[in-house]
Scaffold this motif. Sequence first.
Motif, PDB file in Angstrom:
ATOM      1  N   GLY A  35     -10.113  17.666 -73.990  1.00 36.11           N
ATOM      2  CA  GLY A  35      -8.446  17.722 -74.609  1.00 36.11           C
ATOM      3  C   GLY A  35      -8.748  17.215 -76.304  1.00 36.11           C
ATOM      4  O   GLY A  35      -9.054  17.207 -76.927  1.00 36.11           O
ATOM      5  N   TRP A  36      -7.700  17.178 -76.716  1.00 35.86           N
ATOM      6  CA  TRP A  36      -7.297  16.870 -78.097  1.00 35.86           C
ATOM      7  C   TRP A  36      -6.132  15.656 -78.446  1.00 35.86           C
ATOM      8  O   TRP A  36      -5.143  15.973 -77.911  1.00 35.86           O
ATOM      9  CB  TRP A  36      -6.664  18.126 -78.987  1.00 35.86           C
ATOM     10  N   PHE A  37      -6.637  14.633 -79.603  1.00 42.54           N
ATOM     11  CA  PHE A  37      -5.810  13.863 -79.501  1.00 42.54           C
ATOM     12  C   PHE A  37      -6.127  13.593 -81.376  1.00 42.54           C
ATOM     13  O   PHE A  37      -6.269  15.085 -82.128  1.00 42.54           O
ATOM     14  CB  PHE A  37      -6.935  12.678 -79.755  1.00 42.54           C
ATOM     15  N   ARG A  38      -4.655  13.051 -81.401  1.00 39.75           N
ATOM     16  CA  ARG A  38      -4.837  13.163 -83.599  1.00 39.75           C
ATOM     17  C   ARG A  38      -4.831  11.520 -83.197  1.00 39.75           C
ATOM     18  O   ARG A  38      -3.908  10.905 -83.017  1.00 39.75           O
ATOM     19  CB  ARG A  38      -3.796  14.039 -83.570  1.00 39.75           C
ATOM     20  N   GLN A  39      -5.031  11.562 -84.688  1.00 39.62           N
ATOM     21  CA  GLN A  39      -4.981  10.210 -84.938  1.00 39.62           C
ATOM     22  C   GLN A  39      -4.074   9.796 -86.983  1.00 39.62           C
ATOM     23  O   GLN A  39      -4.602  10.445 -87.245  1.00 39.62           O
ATOM     24  CB  GLN A  39      -6.298   9.164 -84.780  1.00 39.62           C
ATOM     25  N   THR A  40      -3.315   8.658 -86.982  1.00 40.71           N
ATOM     26  CA  THR A  40      -2.946   8.859 -88.425  1.00 40.71           C
ATOM     27  C   THR A  40      -3.699   7.302 -89.135  1.00 40.71           C
ATOM     28  O   THR A  40      -3.487   6.682 -87.771  1.00 40.71           O
ATOM     29  CB  THR A  40      -1.162   8.880 -88.861  1.00 40.71           C
ATOM     30  N   PRO A  41      -3.082   6.932 -90.141  1.00 40.24           N
ATOM     31  CA  PRO A  41      -3.697   5.561 -90.022  1.00 40.24           C
ATOM     32  C   PRO A  41      -2.725   4.685 -89.967  1.00 40.24           C
ATOM     33  O   PRO A  41      -1.564   4.764 -89.426  1.00 40.24           O
ATOM     34  CB  PRO A  41      -3.696   5.641 -91.823  1.00 40.24           C
ATOM     35  N   GLY A  42      -3.124   3.580 -88.912  1.00 40.37           N
ATOM     36  CA  GLY A  42      -2.384   2.477 -88.931  1.00 40.37           C
ATOM     37  C   GLY A  42      -2.154   3.068 -87.214  1.00 40.37           C
ATOM     38  O   GLY A  42      -1.621   1.715 -86.777  1.00 40.37           O
TER      39      GLY A  42
END
Length: 126
Positions: A35-42
């Motif tokens: 799979g693919w995940f994504r993340q932004t600060p905080g």
Amino acid sequence: QVQLVESGGGLVQAGNSLRLSCAASGRPVNSYTMGWFRQTPGKEREFVAGVTWNSGRTNYADAVKGRFTISRDNAKSMLYLQLNSLKPEDTAVYYCALSWKLIVTIPNTADQYEYWGQGTQVTVSS
């Protein structure tokens, strides 16, 4: 051990496209959900898309459905994510992940994936 290496991120304008790639090595991965995940600060890492071992099933987060397409090439041990019609809110670090379980489902929480890449930055300008 499995190593995952993402590539293909970058800076694009809204409405444009990118294709992310994830190269797997170390052990055969063709029997496992990826799979693919994504993340932004905080924020916590969020599910984007997943595909079963034989590409028989895919699943997408509502926010990307109809714009992103996940695919895999087991012969090359590669995972892909085609990102179309990008929006500024798609800006994040994108991670490739592998669930080291013999399952035919697509978990949508990060704790169900044992192996992770280092991430690739996608930035979408308005």
